[in-house]
Design an enzyme around this catalytic site. Structure first.
Site, short mmCIF file in Angstrom:
data_model
loop_
_atom_site.label_atom_id
_atom_site.label_comp_id
_atom_site.label_asym_id
_atom_site.label_seq_id
_atom_site.Cartn_x
_atom_site.Cartn_y
_atom_site.Cartn_z
N HIS A 155 0.80 -1.22 0.00
CA HIS A 155 0.00 0.00 0.00
C HIS A 155 0.84 1.28 0.00
O HIS A 155 0.33 2.36 -0.30
CB HIS A 155 -0.99 0.00 1.18
CG HIS A 155 -0.37 0.26 2.52
ND1 HIS A 155 0.04 -0.74 3.37
CD2 HIS A 155 -0.08 1.42 3.16
CE1 HIS A 155 0.52 -0.22 4.48
NE2 HIS A 155 0.46 1.10 4.37
N SER B 181 4.89 1.57 7.91
CA SER B 181 4.43 0.55 6.97
C SER B 181 5.59 0.14 6.07
O SER B 181 6.24 1.00 5.46
CB SER B 181 3.29 1.08 6.12
OG SER B 181 2.16 1.35 6.90
N GLY C 181 -0.60 -1.98 -10.48
CA GLY C 181 -0.70 -0.53 -10.33
C GLY C 181 -2.12 -0.07 -10.07
O GLY C 181 -2.44 1.11 -10.22
N ASP D 19 -0.21 -7.40 1.19
CA ASP D 19 0.44 -6.13 1.49
C ASP D 19 1.96 -6.23 1.49
O ASP D 19 2.63 -5.78 2.42
CB ASP D 19 -0.05 -5.57 2.84
CG ASP D 19 0.22 -4.06 2.94
OD1 ASP D 19 0.43 -3.42 1.90
OD2 ASP D 19 0.24 -3.54 4.08
N GLY E 180 3.96 5.67 8.65
CA GLY E 180 5.35 5.85 8.25
C GLY E 180 6.18 4.61 8.49
O GLY E 180 7.25 4.43 7.91
#
Length: 340
Positions: free
Chosen positions: A74, A183, A233, A104, A181
């Site tokens: 993400h 992640s 994308g 993720d 921040g």
């Protein structure tokens, strides 16, 4: 006397543990990076829409001397620009190689070489992780680069597809603080090896409340280094049930396209993202874009068909054609494009 001896032993033990974590931090820190992104976002309500370039932050870690960096999907999935900042302050542009949003995890690569040799970290076997193991995370909460948090493994969760048995998601739960921040930040075991890629938190306040999750290193390695999960994308939202009726879908579900990154597979296929922000029963959606109905005649009506579609895309090679069916502004359209 026995009590004093016991206290001294405990203090030595705690001191040794703290020193060990400090040493591990020094050993691994240079391989951890801050990832800065920019992407267009819709601001305000109504028409005409206002597109503003919004900056984002995340973390990542270098896994190869060729400049390959693991992070959270993400963070980079729909980014137009990606800049990697190292601990010595050097900044280098990067591009997305592979990404698997359901788990993720993503792999990006530096566009140009670093001026000094890259420091790398090793991936560990996350199957060996046990509840109660001590771990530490190095990330960039709120942009504060190379911040250290320490905690324990609180749980492990695995999800498989019903038909194939393929493990699509596998997460480690921790009480170590994971904030905005962080992640994509690496979760380390006490050997300084990566056991997870920091992903998300469960919170009622958008702040950390002791429930942080990281995708396991094993699932990240399989999806990104072995399967080489294709980067679409695309940011999408599965609409079904009453939402499918609201959007007048000709089938029971489909993928509402929210955003599409330039030069991605979604962009090559001609998919269009949304134009208007809308809140439906507390769910923030970007509407007005395409709704993907099928891919190579596979209707996107259930989880297993979604997985089959992903497997089909995994087999695509340059020059192959791909047929999709979309709902665009009330009309069903079929598009066939060659993969560059």
């Amino acid at each position: 006397m026995k009590t004093i001896t016991f206290i001294i032993i405990v203090l030595i033990s705690v001191s040794g543990c703290g020193q060990n974590i400090s040493q591990l931090y020094e050993k691994t820190n240079e391989a951890v990076v801050l990832i800065k992104t920019s992407k267009p976002e819709i601001m305000g309500q109504g028409y005409p829409k206002l597109l503003v370039n919004v900056n984002g932050i995340g973390s990542g870690f270098v896994i190869s001397e060729d400049g390959e960096i693991m992070t959270a999907s993400h963070v980079v999935q729909t980014a137009e620009n990606i800049i990697v900042k190292f601990s010595d302050g050097e900044e280098i542009f990067a591009r997305v190689l592979y990404s698997y949003p359901s788990a993720d995890v993503a792999l990006i690569k530096l566009i140009s070489p670093k001026s000094t040799p890259l420091k790398t970290v090793k991936l560990s076997n996350s199957d060996e992780v046990k509840i109660g193991d001590q771990i530490f995370v190095i990330g960039a909460p709120f942009g504060l680069g190379h911040s250290l948090t320490v905690g324990y493994v609180s749980g492990k969760y695995t999800r498989k597809h019903i038909e194939s048995g393929f493990v699509s998601t596998e997460f480690i739960q921790t009480d170590a603080a994971i904030n905005k921040g962080s992640s994509g930040a690496p979760m380390f075991n006490m050997k300084g090896e990566v056991i997870g890629v920091s992903s998300f938190i469960l919170s009622n306040s958008d702040g950390f409340q002791g429930l942080g999750f990281a995708a396991t290193s094993n699932i990240a390695y399989k999806l990104l280094c072995e399967d080489k999960a294709i980067w679409t994308g695309i940011e999408s939202y599965l609409i079904s049930d009453y939402l499918a009726e609201i959007f007048n879908l000709p089938q029971k579900s489909g993928l509402l396209i929210q955003k599409v990154a330039s030069l991605s597979l979604g962009d090559y296929l001609g998919l269009k993202g949304g134009e208007y922000k809308m809140s439906i029963e507390g769910e923030e959606l970007i509407v007005g874009g395409d709704i993907l109905l099928s891919l190579e005649n596979i209707p996107l009506t259930n989880e297993d068909n979604l997985h089959k579609s992903w497997l089909l895309m995994q087999q695509l090679k340059s020059g192959d054609s791909l047929k999709i069916k979309i709902l665009r502004k009330g009309k069903i359209i079929e598009i066939t494009r060659a993969i560059p």
